[in-house]
Each structure stands twice: as structure tokens, then as C-alpha cells.
Design a protein around this motif. Structure first.
Motif, mmCIF file in Angstrom:
data_model
loop_
_atom_site.group_PDB
_atom_site.id
_atom_site.type_symbol
_atom_site.label_atom_id
_atom_site.label_comp_id
_atom_site.label_asym_id
_atom_site.label_seq_id
_atom_site.Cartn_x
_atom_site.Cartn_y
_atom_site.Cartn_z
ATOM 1 N N LYS A 275 17.158 4.348 36.767
ATOM 2 C CA LYS A 275 17.646 3.418 37.793
ATOM 3 C C LYS A 275 16.489 2.604 38.372
ATOM 4 N N ILE B 216 16.999 3.643 52.666
ATOM 5 C CA ILE B 216 17.593 2.297 52.761
ATOM 6 C C ILE B 216 18.831 2.240 53.651
ATOM 7 N N TYR C 291 32.692 -0.866 36.845
ATOM 8 C CA TYR C 291 31.808 0.275 36.549
ATOM 9 C C TYR C 291 32.607 1.585 36.563
ATOM 10 N N ASN D 143 21.908 11.985 38.471
ATOM 11 C CA ASN D 143 20.704 12.463 39.178
ATOM 12 C C ASN D 143 21.060 13.638 40.094
ATOM 13 N N TYR D 144 22.267 13.624 40.667
ATOM 14 C CA TYR D 144 22.694 14.735 41.526
ATOM 15 C C TYR D 144 22.911 16.003 40.684
ATOM 16 N N LEU E 86 26.336 18.926 50.206
ATOM 17 C CA LEU E 86 25.693 17.680 50.656
ATOM 18 C C LEU E 86 25.859 16.556 49.641
ATOM 19 N N TRP F 272 23.261 6.866 33.517
ATOM 20 C CA TRP F 272 24.214 6.170 34.394
ATOM 21 C C TRP F 272 25.480 5.759 33.643
ATOM 22 N N PHE G 200 15.379 0.037 35.888
ATOM 23 C CA PHE G 200 16.420 -0.976 35.766
ATOM 24 C C PHE G 200 16.370 -1.961 36.941
ATOM 25 N N ARG H 261 30.031 2.776 50.054
ATOM 26 C CA ARG H 261 29.040 1.719 50.281
ATOM 27 C C ARG H 261 28.965 0.774 49.072
ATOM 28 N N CYS H 262 28.916 1.360 47.874
ATOM 29 C CA CYS H 262 28.792 0.541 46.662
ATOM 30 C C CYS H 262 30.066 -0.281 46.422
ATOM 31 N N ASN I 159 16.823 9.215 37.740
ATOM 32 C CA ASN I 159 16.178 8.450 38.822
ATOM 33 C C ASN I 159 15.224 7.394 38.251
ATOM 34 N N ARG J 126 27.650 13.108 50.022
ATOM 35 C CA ARG J 126 26.825 11.912 49.928
ATOM 36 C C ARG J 126 27.337 10.970 48.837
ATOM 37 N N LYS K 68 24.291 -6.320 37.552
ATOM 38 C CA LYS K 68 23.666 -5.544 38.639
ATOM 39 C C LYS K 68 23.696 -4.029 38.472
ATOM 40 N N LEU K 69 24.693 -3.525 37.737
ATOM 41 C CA LEU K 69 24.811 -2.060 37.656
ATOM 42 C C LEU K 69 24.554 -1.567 36.244
ATOM 43 N N HIS L 299 26.585 9.740 39.055
ATOM 44 C CA HIS L 299 25.461 10.333 39.777
ATOM 45 C C HIS L 299 24.891 11.518 39.002
HETATM 46 P P1 NDP Z 1 20.743 7.446 44.414
HETATM 47 O O1 NDP Z 1 19.311 7.456 44.018
HETATM 48 O O2 NDP Z 1 21.735 7.820 43.392
HETATM 49 O O3 NDP Z 1 21.020 5.996 44.987
HETATM 50 C C1 NDP Z 1 22.300 5.481 45.162
HETATM 51 C C2 NDP Z 1 22.167 3.962 45.135
HETATM 52 O O4 NDP Z 1 21.775 3.536 43.833
HETATM 53 C C3 NDP Z 1 23.455 3.229 45.397
HETATM 54 O O5 NDP Z 1 23.704 3.109 46.780
HETATM 55 C C4 NDP Z 1 23.171 1.881 44.755
HETATM 56 O O6 NDP Z 1 22.248 1.202 45.632
HETATM 57 C C5 NDP Z 1 22.376 2.277 43.523
HETATM 58 N N1 NDP Z 1 23.214 2.497 42.361
HETATM 59 C C6 NDP Z 1 24.254 3.364 42.211
HETATM 60 N N2 NDP Z 1 24.750 3.323 40.970
HETATM 61 C C7 NDP Z 1 24.009 2.414 40.286
HETATM 62 C C8 NDP Z 1 24.019 1.939 38.953
HETATM 63 N N3 NDP Z 1 24.895 2.381 38.071
HETATM 64 N N4 NDP Z 1 23.113 1.000 38.602
HETATM 65 C C9 NDP Z 1 22.217 0.545 39.485
HETATM 66 N N5 NDP Z 1 22.147 0.957 40.775
HETATM 67 C C10 NDP Z 1 23.029 1.897 41.163
HETATM 68 O O7 NDP Z 1 21.070 8.374 45.643
HETATM 69 P P2 NDP Z 1 20.199 9.129 46.736
HETATM 70 O O8 NDP Z 1 19.291 8.186 47.390
HETATM 71 O O9 NDP Z 1 21.206 9.845 47.561
HETATM 72 O O10 NDP Z 1 19.385 10.240 45.926
HETATM 73 C C11 NDP Z 1 18.100 10.052 45.318
HETATM 74 C C12 NDP Z 1 17.634 11.398 44.772
HETATM 75 O O11 NDP Z 1 17.329 12.273 45.855
HETATM 76 C C13 NDP Z 1 18.701 12.078 43.921
HETATM 77 O O12 NDP Z 1 18.131 12.588 42.758
HETATM 78 C C14 NDP Z 1 19.190 13.215 44.783
HETATM 79 O O13 NDP Z 1 19.578 14.311 44.006
HETATM 80 C C15 NDP Z 1 17.963 13.509 45.649
HETATM 81 N N6 NDP Z 1 18.346 14.099 46.930
HETATM 82 C C16 NDP Z 1 17.930 15.369 47.196
HETATM 83 C C17 NDP Z 1 18.293 15.997 48.361
HETATM 84 C C18 NDP Z 1 17.841 17.369 48.625
HETATM 85 O O14 NDP Z 1 18.104 17.864 49.723
HETATM 86 N N7 NDP Z 1 17.206 18.024 47.668
HETATM 87 C C19 NDP Z 1 19.083 15.309 49.391
HETATM 88 C C20 NDP Z 1 19.487 13.991 48.999
HETATM 89 C C21 NDP Z 1 19.113 13.409 47.830
HETATM 90 P P3 NDP Z 1 21.900 -0.370 45.582
HETATM 91 O O15 NDP Z 1 22.625 -0.965 46.731
HETATM 92 O O16 NDP Z 1 20.415 -0.423 45.740
HETATM 93 O O17 NDP Z 1 22.332 -0.902 44.243
#
Ligand code: NDP
Length: 373
Positions: A269, A209, A360, A305-306, A337, A298, A272, A348-349, A266, A341, A291-292, A303
Motif C-alpha cells: 500500500k 491521519i 473495489y 494487513n490486519y 479492535l 489488497w 502504491f 470512511r473509505c 503494508n 477499526r 486510486k485503490l 485488510h
Molecule cells: P491501514 O494501513 O489498512 O489504512 C487504511 C487506509 O488505507 C484507508 O483509510 C485508506 O486511506 C487506505 N486504503 C484502504 N484500502 C486501500 C486500497 N485498496 N488501496 C489503497 N489505499 C487503501 O489501516 P491502519 O492504519 O488501521 O493500520 C496500519 C497497520 O497498523 C496495520 O497493519 C494494523 O494491523 C496495525 N495496527 C496495529 C495495532 C496494534 O494494536 N497492534 C492497532 C492498529 C493498527 P486513504 O484515504 O489514504 O486512501
């Protein structure tokens, strides 16, 4: 192993032979055709700033299964050697690198000359050639109606599994198959298959995105993912590790907990975003500003998921023991990374959600690991 090679051996093995070029061409053509003709759920991407939405056909699991089956049959019939990747790893790496450079030069030239006004194809030109080539010019460039960003990330993830399978075949052939290799192979295979089972979730990730398609992303997808995430496998081909039973159990636990956190976060989210009223862990979700999501994973860290992904990365390296830092390249890189990130995502958020984001932050103060970071 790379470190043990002298330059006289290393340099020639980096020059791509015609065979490695054929392997790459076959691979890309297969993925392009399979992606277009195999059935799969069609998912709408996120709403772009001009109101448009891209469509993604999520048939990666079928494409991968079919490819592994075709290669397995060809190997059985003696048409293809299962060792082709393991034996030509360096050549394939350099052929892929050359491809990345060429394809991103084409993306740079076509991006610069585009006069398209849509969010997907509008050119973002800074005027600095290196910057524009590195970060890309267009958000979602296409080739023959194939979304290149989605295509490359798929190619990278499948490539990682194919490299691993070839390494596995090599270790069987060398009679060096070990518990460590089996653990590493199982964990990675589960992670990659899970990725394709949930391929639709990829359509709302940062890369898809927010990032434009330039060298950074193409190189990351096509070369970095398959060739560096498999370092542990290459390393295990040349090093013996004795694992104790408690070490194996601990390793499995890191993998399972990491997986539950990674996939759970993941998934929460994703669900949601589709329906903000869906219960999270059996309770109505805590929502900030409509929205959040601030409950479930979460609500623990912004994060989680990270965190899960980092535990998974660690679980892929633990089978190699702790005698060398080399197999820990992937978790170390991922830590750097994801911290970087996460910082960019916060900026961005904060811009996008303004006071909702500030609220939040008050509710969920931890970035990735509660009470630590
Ligand atoms: P996220 O899936 O965490 O997406 C972040 C986006 O989610 C934000 O920009 C925002 O977007 C939305 N968001 C954030 N907080 C909230 C919240 N509390 N409620 C609702 N929406 C929220 O990040 P990534 O795209 O970076 O990562 C996705 C997966 O990919 C992760 O599990 C990561 O670990 C993995 N990954 C793996 C890598 C690798 O090399 N193995 C490299 C990079 C990522 P919006 O504007 O849509 O609301």
C-alpha cells in the motif's frame, strides 16, 4: 500474578514512588531530545484537508538503539538496575496512567481555547466534556514543536521493548529463563525493531491521519501498548511451560507467515501510494478508479494487513501454551479492535471514494480473512 495478589499488597504497589516518576521523566525527556537531535529521514505526512503536510523525522530506530545501549552500559556500571521496570511494573503503570489523565486534560483545555484554523490544530468541540476529552479536540497538537501523536506512539512501542528486556533480565536473575520466554522475547523484539525500521509507514496509518489526540489514543499508546502487550512476558515469569519441537516449529511458522502478510500488505500500500504504477508481485497493479490497489495482498482481502497482525499477535501468545487464557489477552483484544477499526475504515473509505469504493468491494469481497470474513 495480579490475580494472586491480595488487595493489601496490590494497592500499595500501585502508588507511584518518586523513583517511578523519575524513570518516566527520564524516558520522556530522552525521547524528546533524541527525537529532535538524532539524524533521521524526514517524511512528509499525508495531505491534510487544508493542503498542509506535516513532517516527521523517522529516527526511532537510532533513538531506541542508543537508549538500549545507554541503559545497558548504565546497568553494567551499576548505575541502573535492569530489573527496575520488572520490579516496579505496577507503580510505573499507575504513574503512566496519572500522566495520561493529566496530559489529556491539558490537551482538552488548550484544544478548547485554540482559535487555530489549520487542519492540524482546528478544535473539534462537541460540547460534551467526556466525549471531547476521550476522543480529543485537535488532530495533531504539538508541544515545543514536537508532534505529540507521533511522540506517544513511539514512546509506547519502545516502552514495550524496554519492559520485555527488564522481564528477560528478571527471568535470567531468577534462573527461570525458558524456551517459551526466549521465543516470546525474540518475536516481540523482531516486531518492534521492524516497526522502527519501517517507522515512516506509520505516518499514513489511521491513528496518525484520522484520529484526534485525546485520552483514548494517549492511553492506548502510552499504557495499553507497553503494559498489556507484555502480559505474556509477565505471565511466563510466574508459569512454566514445556514446549514440544513441533509446537515450536508451528509457532515459528505462524510468526513468519504473519510477518510476511503484515509487512507485505503494508509495504504494497505504501509503495502504491507513492507510485501507483509500481509492479505488485512482478505484475502491473490492478487499480480501481486510479486510486485503490486491488491486487497483491489488497486483492485477496481488503485488510490483509490486519490478518498478518493478528497472526503475529497469536505467535506472541503461543509460547505460553494453552493452559491459561491470560496470555491470549493481546490477540483477543486485537481481534476485537481490528474488526471495529476495519468497520470504521470502511465507512470512511466509502464516504471518501464513493463509487470507486463500491467497485473495489465488488472486486474484493473479503474484509480480513478470505472465505471466512
Ligand atoms: P491501514 O494501513 O489498512 O489504512 C487504511 C487506509 O488505507 C484507508 O483509510 C485508506 O486511506 C487506505 N486504503 C484502504 N484500502 C486501500 C486500497 N485498496 N488501496 C489503497 N489505499 C487503501 O489501516 P491502519 O492504519 O488501521 O493500520 C496500519 C497497520 O497498523 C496495520 O497493519 C494494523 O494491523 C496495525 N495496527 C496495529 C495495532 C496494534 O494494536 N497492534 C492497532 C492498529 C493498527 P486513504 O484515504 O489514504 O486512501
Amino acid at each position: 500474578m495480579l490475580l494472586d495478589m491480595d488487595l493489601g499488597v496490590l494497592l500499595p504497589s500501585l502508588i507511584p514512588s518518586s523513583q517511578s516518576v523519575y524513570v518516566l521523566v527520564f524516558y520522556f525527556v530522552y525521547l524528546a531530545v533524541a527525537g529532535e537531535i538524532l539524524p533521521g529521514k524526514v517524511i512528509r505526512g499525508v495531505l491534510l484537508s487544508d493542503g498542509s503536510q506535516l513532517r516527521y523525522r523517522c529516527n526511532g530506530l537510532l533513538a531506541l538503539t542508543l537508549l538500549v545501549a545507554i541503559l545497558g552500559i548504565c546497568a553494567k556500571l551499576g548505575i541502573v538496575s535492569p530489573l527496575v521496570v520488572a520490579d516496579r511494573g505496577l507503580e510505573l503503570l499507575s504513574a503512566t496512567f496519572i500522566f495520561c489523565v493529566l496530559v489529556t486534560l491539558v490537551l482538552y483545555i488548550t484544544g478548547r481555547s485554540s482559535s487555530d484554523k489549520s487542519s492540524s490544530l482546528k478544535p473539534h468541540v462537541s460540547g460534551n466534556l467526556v466525549h471531547d476529552w476521550w476522543f480529543g479536540i485537535q488532530l495533531n497538537p504539538q508541544f515545543m514543536s514536537i508532534d505529540l501523536k507521533f511522540f506517544f506512539v513511539r514512546a509506547g512501542m519502545m516502552g514495550w521493548l524496554l519492559i520485555n528486556l527488564s522481564i528477560l533480565a528478571k527471568s535470567v536473575q531468577d534462573s527461570s529463563l525458558s524456551q517459551s520466554m526466549i521465543l516470546y522475547q525474540i518475536f516481540c523484539a523482531l516486531y518492534i525493531l521492524d516497526y522502527f525500521v519501517h517507522e515512516e509507514y506509520m505516518t499514513s496509518t489511521w491513528d496518525i491521519i484520522a484520529e484526534r489526540l485525546g485520552f483514548m489514543l494517549v492511553f492506548g499508546d502510552l499504557l495499553w501498548i507497553p503494559f498489556t502487550f507484555s502480559i505474556q512476558g509477565w505471565w511466563l515469569l510466574h508459569n512454566k511451560v514445556e514446549l514440544t519441537v513441533p509446537a515450536i516449529v508451528a509457532n515459528c511458522l505462524v510468526f513468519v507467515i504473519g510477518y510476511l502478510v503484515f509487512r507485505g500488505a503494508n509495504k504494497q500500500k505504501h509503495i502504491f501510494k507513492k507510485n501507483p504504477k509500481t509492479p505488485i508481485w512482478g505484475k502491473p497493479p490492478v487499480v480501481v478508479g486510479g486510486k485503490l490497489l486491488a491486487s497483491g495482498y489488497w486483492g485477496i482481502a481488503r485488510h490483509c494487513n490486519y490478518l498478518g497482525d493478528l497472526m503475529l499477535a497469536l505467535s506472541f501468545s503461543l509460547p505460553c501454551g494453552i493452559s491459561s487464557p491470560v496470555p491470549y489477552f493481546y490477540p483477543t483484544y486485537l481481534l476485537i479492535l481490528l474488526i471495529w477499526r476495519e468497520r470504521r475504515d470502511e465507512v470512511r473509505c466509502a464516504e471518501k471514494y464513493k463509487e470507486i469504493w463500491a467497485e473495489y468491494l465488488r472486486l474484493v469481497p473479503w474484509r480480513i480473512l478470505p472465505y471466512v470474513y
